[in-house]
Each structure stands twice: as C-alpha cells, then as structure tokens.
Scaffold this active site. Structure first.
Site, mmCIF file in Angstrom:
data_model
loop_
_atom_site.group_PDB
_atom_site.id
_atom_site.type_symbol
_atom_site.label_atom_id
_atom_site.label_comp_id
_atom_site.label_asym_id
_atom_site.label_seq_id
_atom_site.Cartn_x
_atom_site.Cartn_y
_atom_site.Cartn_z
ATOM 1 N N THR A 90 -6.964 1.901 12.426
ATOM 2 C CA THR A 90 -6.484 2.357 11.110
ATOM 3 C C THR A 90 -7.574 2.278 10.048
ATOM 4 O O THR A 90 -7.735 3.196 9.239
ATOM 5 C CB THR A 90 -5.280 1.483 10.670
ATOM 6 O OG1 THR A 90 -4.299 1.512 11.705
ATOM 7 C CG2 THR A 90 -4.668 1.999 9.388
ATOM 8 N N ASN B 38 -8.292 7.841 5.630
ATOM 9 C CA ASN B 38 -8.691 7.630 7.027
ATOM 10 C C ASN B 38 -8.467 8.882 7.892
ATOM 11 O O ASN B 38 -8.255 8.805 9.086
ATOM 12 C CB ASN B 38 -8.022 6.380 7.603
ATOM 13 C CG ASN B 38 -6.512 6.494 7.698
ATOM 14 O OD1 ASN B 38 -5.922 7.448 7.215
ATOM 15 N ND2 ASN B 38 -5.878 5.520 8.332
ATOM 16 N N HIS C 207 -3.412 10.992 10.774
ATOM 17 C CA HIS C 207 -2.297 10.144 11.184
ATOM 18 C C HIS C 207 -1.850 10.583 12.574
ATOM 19 O O HIS C 207 -1.831 11.778 12.864
ATOM 20 C CB HIS C 207 -1.131 10.309 10.197
ATOM 21 C CG HIS C 207 0.166 9.772 10.706
ATOM 22 N ND1 HIS C 207 0.503 8.442 10.619
ATOM 23 C CD2 HIS C 207 1.203 10.368 11.348
ATOM 24 C CE1 HIS C 207 1.696 8.269 11.173
ATOM 25 N NE2 HIS C 207 2.139 9.419 11.624
ATOM 26 N N ARG D 117 -11.608 8.475 13.138
ATOM 27 C CA ARG D 117 -11.723 7.647 11.930
ATOM 28 C C ARG D 117 -13.077 6.943 11.860
ATOM 29 O O ARG D 117 -13.654 6.807 10.781
ATOM 30 C CB ARG D 117 -10.583 6.630 11.894
ATOM 31 C CG ARG D 117 -9.238 7.271 11.555
ATOM 32 C CD ARG D 117 -8.116 6.310 11.851
ATOM 33 N NE ARG D 117 -6.819 6.751 11.356
ATOM 34 C CZ ARG D 117 -5.676 6.183 11.713
ATOM 35 N NH1 ARG D 117 -5.668 5.169 12.560
ATOM 36 N NH2 ARG D 117 -4.537 6.632 11.219
ATOM 37 N N PHE E 285 0.811 -1.226 0.000
ATOM 38 C CA PHE E 285 0.000 0.000 0.000
ATOM 39 C C PHE E 285 0.849 1.284 0.000
ATOM 40 O O PHE E 285 0.303 2.380 0.006
ATOM 41 C CB PHE E 285 -0.951 0.013 1.211
ATOM 42 C CG PHE E 285 -0.265 -0.086 2.556
ATOM 43 C CD1 PHE E 285 0.258 1.043 3.179
ATOM 44 C CD2 PHE E 285 -0.152 -1.306 3.206
ATOM 45 C CE1 PHE E 285 0.881 0.967 4.408
ATOM 46 C CE2 PHE E 285 0.482 -1.399 4.446
ATOM 47 C CZ PHE E 285 0.994 -0.256 5.046
ATOM 48 N N ARG F 159 -3.897 8.143 20.008
ATOM 49 C CA ARG F 159 -4.256 6.890 19.308
ATOM 50 C C ARG F 159 -5.686 6.495 19.668
ATOM 51 O O ARG F 159 -6.433 6.005 18.814
ATOM 52 C CB ARG F 159 -3.278 5.763 19.663
ATOM 53 C CG ARG F 159 -1.846 6.014 19.238
ATOM 54 C CD ARG F 159 -1.623 5.995 17.747
ATOM 55 N NE ARG F 159 -1.783 4.682 17.151
ATOM 56 C CZ ARG F 159 -1.577 4.420 15.861
ATOM 57 N NH1 ARG F 159 -1.204 5.399 15.022
ATOM 58 N NH2 ARG F 159 -1.742 3.207 15.397
HETATM 59 P P1 CMP Z 1 -1.401 6.155 9.116
HETATM 60 O O1 CMP Z 1 -1.742 6.255 10.542
HETATM 61 O O2 CMP Z 1 -1.154 7.395 8.355
HETATM 62 O O3 CMP Z 1 -0.091 5.235 8.997
HETATM 63 C C1 CMP Z 1 0.203 4.500 7.848
HETATM 64 C C2 CMP Z 1 -0.930 4.455 6.888
HETATM 65 O O4 CMP Z 1 -0.864 3.422 5.948
HETATM 66 C C3 CMP Z 1 -2.227 4.216 7.618
HETATM 67 O O5 CMP Z 1 -2.564 5.353 8.355
HETATM 68 C C4 CMP Z 1 -3.155 3.839 6.485
HETATM 69 O O6 CMP Z 1 -3.697 4.968 5.821
HETATM 70 C C5 CMP Z 1 -2.175 3.127 5.561
HETATM 71 N N1 CMP Z 1 -2.333 1.677 5.690
HETATM 72 C C6 CMP Z 1 -1.991 0.898 6.714
HETATM 73 N N2 CMP Z 1 -2.287 -0.381 6.458
HETATM 74 C C7 CMP Z 1 -2.815 -0.403 5.237
HETATM 75 C C8 CMP Z 1 -3.323 -1.431 4.412
HETATM 76 N N3 CMP Z 1 -3.338 -2.705 4.810
HETATM 77 N N4 CMP Z 1 -3.815 -1.076 3.206
HETATM 78 C C9 CMP Z 1 -3.793 0.209 2.813
HETATM 79 N N5 CMP Z 1 -3.318 1.234 3.556
HETATM 80 C C10 CMP Z 1 -2.844 0.913 4.755
#
Ligand code: CMP
Length: 144
Positions: free
Chosen positions: A92, A113, A116, A103, A58, A86
């Site tokens: 996530t 989402n 971060h 979220r 991803f 968090r």
């Molecule tokens: P964030 O907290 O910004 O940290 C990493 C990001 O990767 C997460 O939020 C998601 O937006 C993205 N992410 C994490 N896991 C996945 C996944 N399995 N598929 C797609 N995006 C992901």
C-alpha cells in the site's frame, strides 16, 4: 481458480499517464480485462467503495483523492486474479513497495499510490457491482 477482481487506476495514476503501462502489466501477467472505463466518481460512489475505511483517520484524504480527477475502473479476470493483481501492485505504501511493482515504481505517497485492487474475493464481489452492472436492458452489458 478463475476469479474476477476490481481494479482502479486512481487520479494520480491517470494524471501521470500510466493507464497504458498498467494495462500492459496486467496482460503480461496473463490476466484479461473484461471491461474498462474512465469515469469521474461522485462522493456517494467513493464513500461506498471505501466504506470499510469509514471512520479511519485517512478516510477523508482517501475520498478527496479519488474525487480529484478521472479514474479508470477495470473488471479483471484470470487464474488467481485477486492475488496476482495484489502482487503486481505491491504494498500500500509506495515507500515499502518492491521495485518492479506498480506502486514501487510509480507511487509517491500512501494516498497517491496510483492504483487500487480488491484485497480479497469478498471485496471484489462487493466492489465490482458498484461500477459494472450485468443484466438486461440498454444500460447493461453481459460480460464474457
Ligand atoms: P487502496 O488500495 O485504494 O485501499 C485503501 C486506501 O487507503 C489505500 O489504497 C491507501 O491509499 C489508503 N490508506 C491505507 N492506509 C492508509 C494510511 N495509514 N494512511 C493513509 N492512507 C491510507
């Protein structure tokens, strides 16, 4: 323990006009926004922020998303700030995030989402200086 963490309202969160709502929830949780700015990230910075995810399936989608529009980056401080943020943001994947979390209430997909937050103190210590520089000179600030 008083901690500092790194928060970023992602382009979908900014585009949905959620920055004020998110600021309100952070204050409600007794956390303090030490510094905040809206920026357009460049690719080098996006890839540095998400370096731990390089090579994952991803990674490309994630980087393209954060480059797709302005983001709001925040340096947030308070008691157990990492864990508290968090909790506020939720899981996530918005589909799995509880109602009442940022979220869970506003996210539309695992990429879009909304927000971060650094996932540990170590991540916060890595992420904060990418966006907020402390020191001497006109381009720097001292955070109090
Ligand atoms: P964030 O907290 O910004 O940290 C990493 C990001 O990767 C997460 O939020 C998601 O937006 C993205 N992410 C994490 N896991 C996945 C996944 N399995 N598929 C797609 N995006 C992901």
């Amino acid at each position: 323990m008083t901690e500092r963490t790194f928060i970023m309202v992602k382009p979908d969160g900014v585009a949905k006009g959620l920055t004020d709502e998110i600021i309100g929830r952070i204050k409600q949780a007794d956390l303090r926004i030490v510094s905040m700015k809206q920026i357009n990230m460049n690719r080098t910075t996006a890839e540095r922020l998400y370096a731990v995810h390089r090579g994952k399936e991803f990674f490309g989608r994630l980087v393209e998303h954060v480059l797709s529009g302005p983001v709001v980056v925040m340096l947030v401080e308070g008691e157990s700030a990492v864990a508290r943020m968090r909790e506020l943001i939720g899981a996530t994947d918005p589909a799995k995030a509880a109602k009442g979390t940022i979220r869970g209430d506003f996210g539309s997909s695992i990429t879009e989402n909304i927000i971060h937050a650094a996932d540990s103190l170590e991540s916060a210590e890595y992420e904060i200086p990418i966006f907020f520089k402390e020191g001497l000179g006109p381009e720097f600030f001292v955070f109090r």
